[in-house]
Design a protein around this motif. Structure first.
Motif, PDB file in Angstrom:
ATOM      1  N   PRO A  64       7.448  -9.687 -12.224  1.00 52.12           N
ATOM      2  CA  PRO A  64       6.903  -8.836 -11.158  1.00 52.12           C
ATOM      3  C   PRO A  64       7.047  -9.507  -9.797  1.00 52.12           C
ATOM      4  O   PRO A  64       6.889 -10.718  -9.653  1.00 52.12           O
ATOM      5  CB  PRO A  64       5.442  -8.653 -11.539  1.00 52.12           C
ATOM      6  CG  PRO A  64       5.170  -9.590 -12.647  1.00 52.12           C
ATOM      7  CD  PRO A  64       6.462 -10.085 -13.190  1.00 52.12           C
ATOM      8  N   ASP A  65       7.352  -8.726  -8.807  1.00 48.32           N
ATOM      9  CA  ASP A  65       7.535  -9.211  -7.448  1.00 48.32           C
ATOM     10  C   ASP A  65       6.170  -9.435  -6.807  1.00 48.32           C
ATOM     11  O   ASP A  65       5.351  -8.517  -6.759  1.00 48.32           O
ATOM     12  CB  ASP A  65       8.332  -8.185  -6.643  1.00 48.32           C
ATOM     13  CG  ASP A  65       8.747  -8.708  -5.285  1.00 48.32           C
ATOM     14  OD1 ASP A  65       8.643  -9.934  -5.064  1.00 48.32           O
ATOM     15  OD2 ASP A  65       9.185  -7.896  -4.448  1.00 48.32           O
ATOM     16  N   PRO A  66       5.887 -10.651  -6.312  1.00 49.23           N
ATOM     17  CA  PRO A  66       4.565 -10.891  -5.710  1.00 49.23           C
ATOM     18  C   PRO A  66       4.353 -10.065  -4.437  1.00 49.23           C
ATOM     19  O   PRO A  66       3.227  -9.741  -4.087  1.00 49.23           O
ATOM     20  CB  PRO A  66       4.555 -12.385  -5.404  1.00 49.23           C
ATOM     21  CG  PRO A  66       5.971 -12.805  -5.430  1.00 49.23           C
ATOM     22  CD  PRO A  66       6.706 -11.840  -6.323  1.00 49.23           C
ATOM     23  N   LYS A  67       5.395  -9.711  -3.747  1.00 48.54           N
ATOM     24  CA  LYS A  67       5.260  -8.901  -2.537  1.00 48.54           C
ATOM     25  C   LYS A  67       4.904  -7.453  -2.872  1.00 48.54           C
ATOM     26  O   LYS A  67       4.395  -6.733  -2.022  1.00 48.54           O
ATOM     27  CB  LYS A  67       6.556  -8.947  -1.721  1.00 48.54           C
ATOM     28  CG  LYS A  67       6.858 -10.320  -1.168  1.00 48.54           C
ATOM     29  CD  LYS A  67       8.135 -10.297  -0.382  1.00 48.54           C
ATOM     30  CE  LYS A  67       8.471 -11.695   0.126  1.00 48.54           C
ATOM     31  NZ  LYS A  67       9.738 -11.711   0.856  1.00 48.54           N
ATOM     32  N   ALA A  68       5.184  -7.041  -4.091  1.00 50.83           N
ATOM     33  CA  ALA A  68       4.903  -5.662  -4.477  1.00 50.83           C
ATOM     34  C   ALA A  68       3.397  -5.438  -4.624  1.00 50.83           C
ATOM     35  O   ALA A  68       2.931  -4.308  -4.512  1.00 50.83           O
ATOM     36  CB  ALA A  68       5.609  -5.330  -5.776  1.00 50.83           C
ATOM     37  N   ASP A  69       2.616  -6.495  -4.860  1.00 50.52           N
ATOM     38  CA  ASP A  69       1.174  -6.363  -5.002  1.00 50.52           C
ATOM     39  C   ASP A  69       0.507  -6.048  -3.670  1.00 50.52           C
ATOM     40  O   ASP A  69      -0.541  -5.412  -3.624  1.00 50.52           O
ATOM     41  CB  ASP A  69       0.566  -7.647  -5.573  1.00 50.52           C
ATOM     42  CG  ASP A  69       1.032  -7.895  -7.009  1.00 50.52           C
ATOM     43  OD1 ASP A  69       1.428  -6.911  -7.669  1.00 50.52           O
ATOM     44  OD2 ASP A  69       0.999  -9.055  -7.444  1.00 50.52           O
ATOM     45  N   GLN A  70       1.088  -6.502  -2.581  1.00 56.27           N
ATOM     46  CA  GLN A  70       0.505  -6.261  -1.264  1.00 56.27           C
ATOM     47  C   GLN A  70       0.845  -4.847  -0.809  1.00 56.27           C
ATOM     48  O   GLN A  70       1.964  -4.381  -1.005  1.00 56.27           O
ATOM     49  CB  GLN A  70       1.049  -7.263  -0.243  1.00 56.27           C
ATOM     50  CG  GLN A  70       0.733  -8.697  -0.589  1.00 56.27           C
ATOM     51  CD  GLN A  70       1.431  -9.658   0.364  1.00 56.27           C
ATOM     52  OE1 GLN A  70       2.186  -9.242   1.220  1.00 56.27           O
ATOM     53  NE2 GLN A  70       1.160 -10.934   0.191  1.00 56.27           N
ATOM     54  N   PRO A  71      -0.114  -4.151  -0.177  1.00 55.13           N
ATOM     55  CA  PRO A  71       0.197  -2.801   0.319  1.00 55.13           C
ATOM     56  C   PRO A  71       1.166  -2.890   1.488  1.00 55.13           C
ATOM     57  O   PRO A  71       1.153  -3.846   2.266  1.00 55.13           O
ATOM     58  CB  PRO A  71      -1.158  -2.257   0.765  1.00 55.13           C
ATOM     59  CG  PRO A  71      -1.994  -3.474   1.013  1.00 55.13           C
ATOM     60  CD  PRO A  71      -1.492  -4.526   0.068  1.00 55.13           C
ATOM     61  N   GLU A  72       2.013  -1.894   1.582  1.00 53.13           N
ATOM     62  CA  GLU A  72       3.005  -1.879   2.668  1.00 53.13           C
ATOM     63  C   GLU A  72       2.321  -1.581   3.995  1.00 53.13           C
ATOM     64  O   GLU A  72       1.386  -0.792   4.073  1.00 53.13           O
ATOM     65  CB  GLU A  72       4.069  -0.818   2.386  1.00 53.13           C
ATOM     66  CG  GLU A  72       4.939  -1.152   1.202  1.00 53.13           C
ATOM     67  CD  GLU A  72       6.062  -0.156   1.039  1.00 53.13           C
ATOM     68  OE1 GLU A  72       6.391   0.540   2.016  1.00 53.13           O
ATOM     69  OE2 GLU A  72       6.602  -0.082  -0.064  1.00 53.13           O
ATOM     70  N   GLN A  73       2.791  -2.239   5.055  1.00 57.60           N
ATOM     71  CA  GLN A  73       2.226  -2.040   6.388  1.00 57.60           C
ATOM     72  C   GLN A  73       3.186  -1.209   7.221  1.00 57.60           C
ATOM     73  O   GLN A  73       4.400  -1.322   7.086  1.00 57.60           O
ATOM     74  CB  GLN A  73       1.997  -3.388   7.085  1.00 57.60           C
ATOM     75  CG  GLN A  73       0.980  -4.255   6.388  1.00 57.60           C
ATOM     76  CD  GLN A  73       0.822  -5.587   7.119  1.00 57.60           C
ATOM     77  OE1 GLN A  73       1.603  -5.905   7.999  1.00 57.60           O
ATOM     78  NE2 GLN A  73      -0.187  -6.343   6.731  1.00 57.60           N
ATOM     79  N   SER A  74       2.619  -0.403   8.086  1.00 56.83           N
ATOM     80  CA  SER A  74       3.452   0.348   9.015  1.00 56.83           C
ATOM     81  C   SER A  74       3.919  -0.610  10.101  1.00 56.83           C
ATOM     82  O   SER A  74       3.330  -1.672  10.307  1.00 56.83           O
ATOM     83  CB  SER A  74       2.673   1.519   9.612  1.00 56.83           C
ATOM     84  OG  SER A  74       1.619   1.024  10.412  1.00 56.83           O
ATOM     85  N   PRO A  75       4.943  -0.287  10.870  1.00 55.08           N
ATOM     86  CA  PRO A  75       5.431  -1.187  11.926  1.00 55.08           C
ATOM     87  C   PRO A  75       4.363  -1.498  12.971  1.00 55.08           C
ATOM     88  O   PRO A  75       4.280  -2.610  13.461  1.00 55.08           O
ATOM     89  CB  PRO A  75       6.600  -0.429  12.547  1.00 55.08           C
ATOM     90  CG  PRO A  75       7.056   0.522  11.492  1.00 55.08           C
ATOM     91  CD  PRO A  75       5.843   0.843  10.682  1.00 55.08           C
ATOM     92  N   ALA A  76       3.496  -0.544  13.282  1.00 53.24           N
ATOM     93  CA  ALA A  76       2.434  -0.802  14.261  1.00 53.24           C
ATOM     94  C   ALA A  76       1.437  -1.819  13.708  1.00 53.24           C
ATOM     95  O   ALA A  76       0.990  -2.725  14.424  1.00 53.24           O
ATOM     96  CB  ALA A  76       1.722   0.498  14.616  1.00 53.24           C
TER      97      ALA A  76
END
Length: 96
Positions: A64-76
């Motif tokens: 599993p990708d550790p970055k996939a656990d974090q919610p995605e952020q918008s550019p702002a």
């Protein structure tokens, strides 16, 4: 025991007449064509066997990708997070 020479001569007579019926102007692949085709078939077989061995060595379990656990952020949100990190690093420099 029957005489085999009569049947052998009859067979040869049929073969000779068949050989005369073959068109001498007709081009056929012949023995060389068969040898080339057989060599290509053996090469394809060897390549497929090698590919099968290599595919059996591949481990398809996914980590599993550790970055996939974090919610995605918008550019702002990413810009705001970067600005906060810059200000906190400057504050740490003033304290130290």
């Amino acid at each position: 025991m029957p005489d085999m020479s009569a049947s052998a001569s009859l067979a040869m007579t049929h073969l000779v007449s068949f050989a005369k019926e073959v068109d001498e102007d007709k081009v056929t692949p012949g023995v060389l064509g068969f040898i080339v085709f057989a060599a290509m078939a053996l090469a394809v077989w060897a390549l497929m066997k090698s590919m099968s061995r290599h595919m059996n060595r591949v481990d398809f379990t996914q980590v599993p990708d550790p970055k996939a656990d974090q919610p995605e952020q918008s550019p702002a949100d990413a810009d705001a997070t970067a600005a906060e990190a810059d200000s906190s690093s400057q504050g740490a420099k003033k304290q130290g």
